[in-house]
Write an enzyme that holds these catalytic residues in place. Structure first.
Site, PDB file in Angstrom:
ATOM      1  CG  ASP A  28      -1.813  -1.368   0.943  1.00 60.51           C
ATOM      2  OD1 ASP A  28      -2.448  -1.466   0.200  1.00 60.51           O
ATOM      3  OD2 ASP A  28      -1.809  -1.910   2.434  1.00 60.51           O
ATOM      4  CG  HIS A  53       3.107  17.796  -1.966  1.00 61.27           C
ATOM      5  ND1 HIS A  53       4.203  18.920  -2.271  1.00 61.27           N
ATOM      6  CD2 HIS A  53       2.199  18.337  -2.445  1.00 61.27           C
ATOM      7  CE1 HIS A  53       3.519  19.969  -3.354  1.00 61.27           C
ATOM      8  NE2 HIS A  53       2.024  19.527  -2.971  1.00 61.27           N
ATOM      9  CG  ASP A 174      13.603  19.658  -5.754  1.00 57.81           C
ATOM     10  OD1 ASP A 174      13.481  18.772  -6.056  1.00 57.81           O
ATOM     11  OD2 ASP A 174      12.965  20.686  -6.136  1.00 57.81           O
ATOM     12  CG  HIS A 343       1.581  21.779 -15.365  1.00 59.19           C
ATOM     13  ND1 HIS A 343       0.995  21.571 -13.618  1.00 59.19           N
ATOM     14  CD2 HIS A 343       2.566  20.787 -15.122  1.00 59.19           C
ATOM     15  CE1 HIS A 343       1.997  21.082 -12.830  1.00 59.19           C
ATOM     16  NE2 HIS A 343       3.097  20.933 -14.200  1.00 59.19           N
ATOM     17  CB  SER A 345       7.274  21.988 -12.919  1.00 57.21           C
ATOM     18  OG  SER A 345       8.491  20.852 -12.156  1.00 57.21           O
ATOM     19  N   GLY A 346       6.420  23.116 -10.476  1.00 54.75           N
ATOM     20  CA  GLY A 346       6.806  23.431  -8.878  1.00 54.75           C
ATOM     21  C   GLY A 346       8.071  23.577  -8.875  1.00 54.75           C
ATOM     22  CG  HIS A 347       9.660  19.854  -8.413  1.00 56.36           C
ATOM     23  ND1 HIS A 347      10.604  19.687  -7.360  1.00 56.36           N
ATOM     24  CD2 HIS A 347       8.802  19.662  -8.730  1.00 56.36           C
ATOM     25  CE1 HIS A 347       9.796  18.182  -6.401  1.00 56.36           C
ATOM     26  NE2 HIS A 347       8.916  18.630  -7.654  1.00 56.36           N
ATOM     27  CG  HIS A 369      14.112  16.290  -3.741  1.00 53.56           C
ATOM     28  ND1 HIS A 369      13.992  15.212  -2.191  1.00 53.56           N
ATOM     29  CD2 HIS A 369      13.908  17.377  -2.465  1.00 53.56           C
ATOM     30  CE1 HIS A 369      13.109  16.199  -0.849  1.00 53.56           C
ATOM     31  NE2 HIS A 369      13.560  17.125  -0.949  1.00 53.56           N
TER      32      HIS A 369
END
Lengths: 536, 536
Positions: A28, A53, A174, A343, A345-347, A369
């Site tokens: 899971d 997140h 990141d 859209h 990206s947040g990165h 990451h």
């Protein structure tokens, strides 16, 4: 999850989880391994969360249950609010969650904790600075240097520059978009693109995005308002996150614009925007249900347009494609980020990672990451701005980076990798169970039960043959196969009795080998074969 | 696979297969359903193959075994040669394969068959024209209008124009890239890009592409020659296809350039190019083995560069990403089609589909190949060049398009969809088997064997409890669980005996329900529970 330790005292930054890959059958969730921390619960001074997140805060309930409450858990206001709602669902009470406003400092053992405001695909994103006598360890979390974020609060570049002047001992940054040259588009560039896309739509518009991307949801609402359409939020997490953000005044719906999902059918198609979960093709999400004509409140019409204001996370491509294709079969249209700039990206992209390196001038760098490729590329970017390759460290889960005044090196392996959540069982990866599941899922299973006399080993009942997950075509073929296997059992047991083999284990082994060989010859499959011999 | 029928006589165009999706657990291949044709084997006049790719010719061995040999099988020279090699592997002899050169005509019942040369990612690509008194049915197969193909043989636009003037009754056209505006890049644009990419590589170069893309392999060899590197072909299908193409003089290696895989280590790294299978991350492919440090002849070095001269087919993204990441972990670098123009699709883009429509001026259009989205977009392109929407038909597997002099309509559903190959068993999708496999793969399985007396239903041996694919953490937990389940069995059987329940089916049902309930309460999982009661 990152553990920072000094003088035996610990601060933890983020407690995230992963979702299982397709070959981790039946798993899971995948959590970090907390076992080392369980033994050292008393040494933990604080947990700091960069943002809300799942991959940064989702394992917190499991951590609290296994390791216990730390003295304090800090984060931005939205982060704390989202996590509190999550912990309530897990029935975890009295957790010492508290907001730490950006710029304020709080002592945690040998560390001074400070949060630095950053931009990302969720509001209240914070980098974490842990200051000690040797300098600052800066953990960026997920970030971009968006110069025009929707809430007007760009990343605090001047604070990062001050930390750089003060002396950053190690930058943990990141790497997610380390392969993309240039600078990520601003989140606020999405709004006009949504208005343009909306204005060409004839029927209803269904926008899907991550529920936690509050600014994206806000921009979709604003686009609907600009074109005089009503808005319905569909999907549990979409409604929950918007409510939290609204109560914190981070999101705002113009008065009279919001309608309930069950009211959608009361309005003309061209007057409705639905904002829905399911941008990743998740099996039980609202959009997936709509695509399969299985949603209580929204039936897709042939003039409707579904707008994917998101890109598939690697691994989700197939589920997203499948959802898109089902929407086309209904006759509705789809607009994705490949068709229009809907859209962002947040990165941060390469130039932003370099800006971070140049602002903070770190002594050591550890790419965080992203996969091995992107961490390697991030290391290359660090080299390109003048960091000595010997000061760049690509880590492995469970291996500590040891930093003192003189230098840094990767040292002890704590063997802290991953643990799996499998129903209520939380444990180390159980390779045997997963392997068995893979075998079962490939070729199915044969069970043979033989009953023998404890006097002479002769059979006292007919053997039972059961198979599952074995495709035989029809009932007759199945019956024939069962009969043939029963014959194999008879023969094996006769021989065992003749040879005076009486140990159950040995008889079961013989049965296993003979049946497996027979099935291979007959079906060219290697199912799991489970012989059971009962002695009466 | 397309079946074209007139006056009761049949010509079949292509006999392709599909590869199973991730949720078709344990399925090896997916074939078209031949059952309707089995009954009508005598009505088949010919099979025509557009090209040698698996999705167009891969099901032929299964067809021949099930339906038998047709009077003739036609195709281009390379197609016939590749298929012959495939049939040899399947030990199918005396198959009436023969080349039909482009432009020549051959009669097959009421049809005249003509092949029209097209460009694609494999040489000898042919569209199929079936001429009858009512006009031509044109099945394009996979195509692009490459103006500068590597072999200097562009698609035969003038013949297509002639067919258009003569009268095309129905155009069945490739929709794969109906979502891409413009024109696909020429295959010959890849060569210079490969040379440029090669010239920046320091260590060995490993190029991966589809083995059947002979022109791509040729261009990689030419690029190696231009930079004075040796070439080794690695992977069974890579070597096989290149040998076939060489023997037909469709591929050519400059003398002295080719080396054997086992000679690779004898040459300096900067003097070697390896051309390998595995561009889709296939589990047993040469490149995947290299990425996992498991290839006999090629060990990747940290200065090596792997060049993906291919893009992932939808669904393969995860496997490709995983391979790329393993290569980065070894320290080698990767160049993909996102980094440099080292790949060109073999399927035409929107302007090419429109050119095909304008050249052939069809009366009816049926979009072929590609998912529902791309077939819909292809239909839109047809409308945009002036085809009446009522003359455009999006089909469904097994539903016939009935065309006469007056018009066309979708009619009878023959229920011919897909059949699965599962080991040696070939049959209808066995939903039960797949469902069981899914259940087994999610939550594992419990087997309980109880032995009762035929006199009074009392137990004559201890119950046996076996579980597989159930993650319990340690042996003690497993033993405890087995003991607890044995207690459940004891209790259920006692109650059954007390209530004088003696039917084995009913007892097994009781056991199933009680054990499933216990396991759900204890583990929050729903494994397959299989109780077996043996009466002695």
């Amino acid at each position: 999850m990152t553990v920072v330790e000094r003088d035996g005292r610990i601060v933890i930054v983020d407690v995230g989880l992963m979702f299982p890959t397709a070959d981790q059958l039946g798993i899971d969730l995948v959590l970090p391994d907390f076992s080392m921390l369980r033994e050292r619960a008393d040494d933990i001074e604080a947990i700091v969360l960069t943002h809300g997140h799942e991959d940064h805060a989702g394992a917190l309930p499991y951590f609290l249950r296994e390791v216990g409450n730390p003295p304090a858990i800090y984060g931005g206001l939205l982060t704390i609010s989202m996590v509190r709602s999550k912990l309530d669902e897990h029935k975890l009470k009295n957790v010492p969650l508290q907001e730490l406003p950006a710029g304020e400092r709080v002592q945690a053992g040998p560390f001074e904790i400070e949060l630095v405001h950053m931009a990302h695909s969720i509001p209240d994103m914070r980098a974490v600075a842990l200051r000690s006598d040797d300098g600052v360890v800066l953990i960026t979390g997920d970030y971009k240097f968006d110069q025009t974020p929707v809430d007007g609060k760009p990343a605090d570049v001047s604070r990062l520059a001050e930390l750089g002047r003060e002396g950053v001992l190690c930058l943990c940054g990141d790497s997610t978009n380390a392969d993309r040259p240039g600078v990520a588009p601003s989140e606020s560039s999405v709004g006009p693109a949504l208005i343009e896309a909306f204005s060409r739509c004839k029927g209803r518009i269904i926008v899907t995005s991550f529920a936690s991307n509050i600014h994206r949801v806000q921009q979709a609402i604003d686009a609907a308002a600009a074109l005089d359409r009503k808005v319905a939020l569909v999907g549990r997490s979409m409604r929950k996150n918007f409510n939290i953000a609204s109560s914190l005044e981070m999101a705002h719906a113009p008065s009279g614009i919001m309608i309930q999902p069950k009211e959608i059918e009361d309005f003309p198609d061209e007057k409705v925007v639905v904002i829905s979960t399911g941008s990743q093709g998740e099996p039980l999400s609202a959009l997936r249900r709509m695509a399969h004509n299985d949603h209580r409140d929204v039936q897709l019409h042939s003039k409707d347009t579904v707008i994917f204001s998101a890109t598939p996370i690697p691994g989700n491509e197939r589920a997203v494609n499948e959802t898109v294709d089902h929407i086309y079969r209904i006759g509705a249209s789809v607009i994705t980020a490949a068709d229009a700039p809907i859209h962002a990206s947040g990165h941060g992209w390469q130039e932003e990672l370099k800006l971070m390196l140049n602002l903070t001038k770190p002594r050591h760098v550890m790419p965080f990451h992203g996969d091995a490729k992107r961490q390697r590329l991030h290391a290359g970017l660090a080299e390109s701005v003048g960091i000595d390759p010997d000061d760049i460290f690509i880590g492995t889960n469970g291996v500590a980076l040891d930093i003192d005044g003189k230098g840094a090196k990767l040292t002890e392996d704590f063997h802290a990798s991953m643990i799996f959540v499998d129903g209520v069982s939380v444990g180390e990866p159980d390779e045997f169970a997963i392997r068995d599941r893979r075998k079962l899922s490939d070729d199915g299973l044969f069970i043979v039960v033989a009953t023998i006399s404890s006097d002479d080993g002769s059979q006292v009942a007919d053997p039972e043959v059961i198979f599952r997950g074995v495709a035989m075509g029809d009932d007759k073929a199945e019956d024939d196969l069962a009969d043939e296997i029963a014959d194999v059992v008879d023969k094996t047991l006769e021989e065992a009795a003749k040879d005076k083999v009486r140990e159950i284990d040995l008889i079961q082994e013989d049965l296993h080998d003979d049946i497996a060989e027979f099935v291979w010859k007959k079906l060219k499959r290697r199912p799991l074969v489970l012989p059971v011999v009962v002695e009466v």
